[in-house]
Design a protein around this motif. Structure first.
Motif: not given
Lengths: 340, 326
Positions: A255, A258-261, A269-273, B188, B191
């Motif tokens: 969580l 994956s959230m941009p700040r 890159r974002l790291v998604p689940v 999730s 992203a």
């Protein structure tokens, strides 16, 4: 030891359907003291809203099967009669819903709906109830409450409607306030006003608040404790600082990464689940998160074989994971923290 | 030359009196004198509160709505008033991804037909046949090509948004307007879709107009960001300048209101009082003055013109001042 104000113990909420049993909440335990706020975080279908409805007793009369204990002031809400529960709703505990337009009756004015909320619990004259309503509307920041009180919900803007619903929830000074995504539909500027309002009212009345949200920013702003839910179970439960500074469950890591700040640019890159949230009818065996977990090789055992216990990894910090706590701390420092 | 040049764009919606004769009354100025440019491969973030006209602006740029005034130049061609065949040709170059992954896909059509619709409408026969091209597109956006014959309801929200993206890139457009493409998705999943949009941009040199109310997402994906309020441009700058040195009090208020996932970080919050005024009767002078913490008499009398205060940083305010609000 004194009992906490609210204690939820091993709560299960199951819905039998033609396709199988939906295990929306599956063994949830937490405590909440007066004057404190618990943030419940999770994706859609993680069971967070069902939990709040169970506390309010709003599954009664449906096919839902509940078990466990919900102790509010040492009284088990799952066992009290409908009559008693009705007396407690609004006065002892109240709820703010996500969508104020569907939570309010379109045919009655805001004033009529709030007055009714008072008169259900107290024998007061209409005029004095009305005065109280106008006062409350003013306190939640509705301009011109004398005029607004006679308007219908559709005449209010989204932010105003949400305030009116907060006024309705607070009008009997409830000791427990459950807010289910109260600011999700609102603009950030209005969200900030509503959060300030809730904080102010908590200082004034010392109520306990359960804040259900998917926005970790909101949690950081308002909560004292954080409970992360996944697939109907609590996967991590800790104090606010621990939740953000040493989160201890791979799902919580997911969580966060994956959230941009807003306040800084993250690594490119974002790291998604990976993958999708589980179906609650066919919850994956063992750890419900294992099909999406990128760290399961570190567990040393088969994550699909058994459900991990909710165990203490730091003082007052529980998490549900097969990976050894020391290894998790190492993974967090080496692989996750640099990406936050 | 920029790919897209928008100058003084206006979109007014007419309103009518609620009387017998229903005479026309003041129009709603949804977009008023909006100007910006966009290069190939660039992302422009469009932010603002609900009702500020950001979606209307996006739709007008694509000519899904007809502009009331101003000029839209795409790829060197004035497309402000084109019609018929010329407009249809434009649609090959400009596409849209919608917010609602449920409402923007026809529930009675299988996914294959949905993604193939652009070819059919434009009368294009892709090399290797429609079916193969569609399956390649599905694979590209991370869908299983074997699900060609499935219907939208069989997919999750994130997968549906991928279908919408596949449809938008089918004709290899140059510009895609993304209207809140991730706001309906879980964090999730959000992203995943953001990463997909970024990869496609890099591969195909796409330009995006990225409309969103989530300022964190916009900071992540945009090269430049434009802030709108009540149909007007307040401030535009490249991403880091706008977030680190915002000059317009509205931009500052907006950013200070976003909660940051970091406990006990006591940021100063600029609280805006009141609600958005009606775009039918916008305040005189600066439209933001009724909620602005630093407004003076001058703000009521004079409309602040967009001024370039440093290279690429345009602000429409009489009293611009850098303030760190993060």
């Amino acid at each position: 030891m004194t009992e906490p104000f609210l204690r939820v113990k091993d709560l299960h909420v199951h819905f039998p359907t033609d396709d199988g049993v939906v295990k929306a909440v599956d063994g949830l335990t937490f405590d909440l003291e007066k004057g404190k706020t618990l943030g419940i975080v999770g994706e859609s279908g993680s069971g967070k809203s069902v939990t709040s409805l169970a506390i309010m007793g709003l599954h009664r009369g449906t096919r839902a099967q509940l078990s466990g204990e919900v102790l509010l002031d040492n009284q088990d809400l799952l066992k009290v009669s409908d009559e008693e529960l009705r007396g407690m709703r609004g006065r002892k505990m109240a709820m703010i819903f996500q969508d104020p337009l569907s939570a309010m009756h379109p045919y009655y004015t805001i004033g009529q709906q709030l007055t009714e909320a008072i008169q259900v619990h107290e024998k007061v004259a209409k005029a004095s109830a009305r005065t109280k309503v106008i006062d409350m509307l003013g306190r939640v920041g509705i301009p011109n409450p004398q005029r607004r009180v006679d308007q219908y919900p559709h005449e209010f803007s989204g932010g105003m409607r949400q305030r009116a619903m907060i006024a309705m929830a607070l009008i009997n000074d409830p000791e427990l306030l459950i807010a289910d995504e109260p600011t999700t539909a609102l603009d950030v500027t209005v969200q900030a006003q509503i959060l300030d309002l809730m904080r102010g009212l908590q200082d004034e009345f010392g109520s306990a608040i359960i804040m259900i949200t998917h926005d970790l920013g909101v949690v950081a702003e308002i909560a004292d404790d954080v409970l992360v839910m996944y697939g109907g179970k609590c996967v991590e439960y800790s104090g606010l600082d621990d939740a953000f500074h040493r989160p201890d469950h791979p799902y919580t890591w997911g969580l966060l990464t994956s959230m941009p700040r807003l306040d800084r640019v993250k690594s490119e890159r974002l790291v998604p689940v990976a993958g999708n949230p589980p179906s609650l009818i066919n919850v994956p065996p063992g750890c419900a998160f294992h099909p999406r977990c990128t760290f399961r090789e570190f567990a040393g055992i088969d994550c699909a074989a058994a459900v991990p216990e909710l165990a203490e990894s730091y003082p007052d910090h529980l998490s549900r994971c097969h990976i050894a706590p020391a290894k998790r701390a190492e993974l967090f420092t080496e692989q996750i923290a640099p990406k936050l | 030359m920029s790919l897209l040049e928008v100058t003084n764009l206006q979109k007014y919606f007419p309103t009518y009196e609620q009387k017998l004769l229903r005479r026309e009354s003041d129009p709603i100025k949804a977009v008023d004198r909006l100007s910006f440019t966009l290069d190939s491969g660039e992302t422009l973030g469009l932010v603002g509160e609900s009702g500020c006209g950001k979606s209307t602006a996006g739709r007008t740029v694509l000519r899904l709505l007809n502009p009331t005034g101003g000029q839209i130049v795409f790829n060197g061609q004035d497309v402000t008033n084109i019609k018929g065949e010329a407009l249809r040709k434009l649609r090959r170059e400009v596409q849209m991804v919608f917010q609602d992954p449920y409402g923007s896909l026809n529930p009675r059509h299988p996914v294959g037909a949905i993604i193939a619709a652009p070819f059919e409408i434009q009368g294009i026969k892709p090399e290797g046949g429609v079916k193969r091209t569609v399956q390649e597109l599905m694979e590209r956006v991370g869908l299983n090509p074997e699900h060609y014959n499935r219907y939208p309801h069989e997919f999750s929200g994130g997968q549906r948004q991928r279908i919408g993206v596949a449809r938008a890139i089918a004709l290899k457009p140059k510009l895609i307007v993304c209207d809140e493409p991730v706001s309906a998705l879980d964090v999730s999943i959000q992203a995943q879709v953001i990463n997909l949009l970024e990869d496609l941009q890099e591969e195909q040199n796409l330009a995006y107009v990225f409309i969103a109310h989530d300022l964190s997402v916009v900071r992540h994906i945009s090269d430049r960001v434009l802030v709108m309020y009540l149909g007007k441009m307040m401030e535009v700058a490249d991403r880091d300048t706008l977030y680190e040195r915002p000059m317009h009090p509205y931009t500052q208020a907006l950013m200070s209101a976003v909660p940051v996932p970091e406990p006990r970080r006591n940021r100063e919050r600029i609280l805006l009082t009141g609600d958005l005024p009606s775009p039918q009767n916008p305040p005189s002078g600066c439209v933001f003055r009724t909620r602005c913490p630093i407004a003076t008499e001058r703000c009521a009398a004079e409309v602040p013109l967009p001024t370039e205060l440093e290279p690429g940083h345009v602000v429409a305010c009489h009293f611009p001042k850098v303030r760190d609000v993060l």
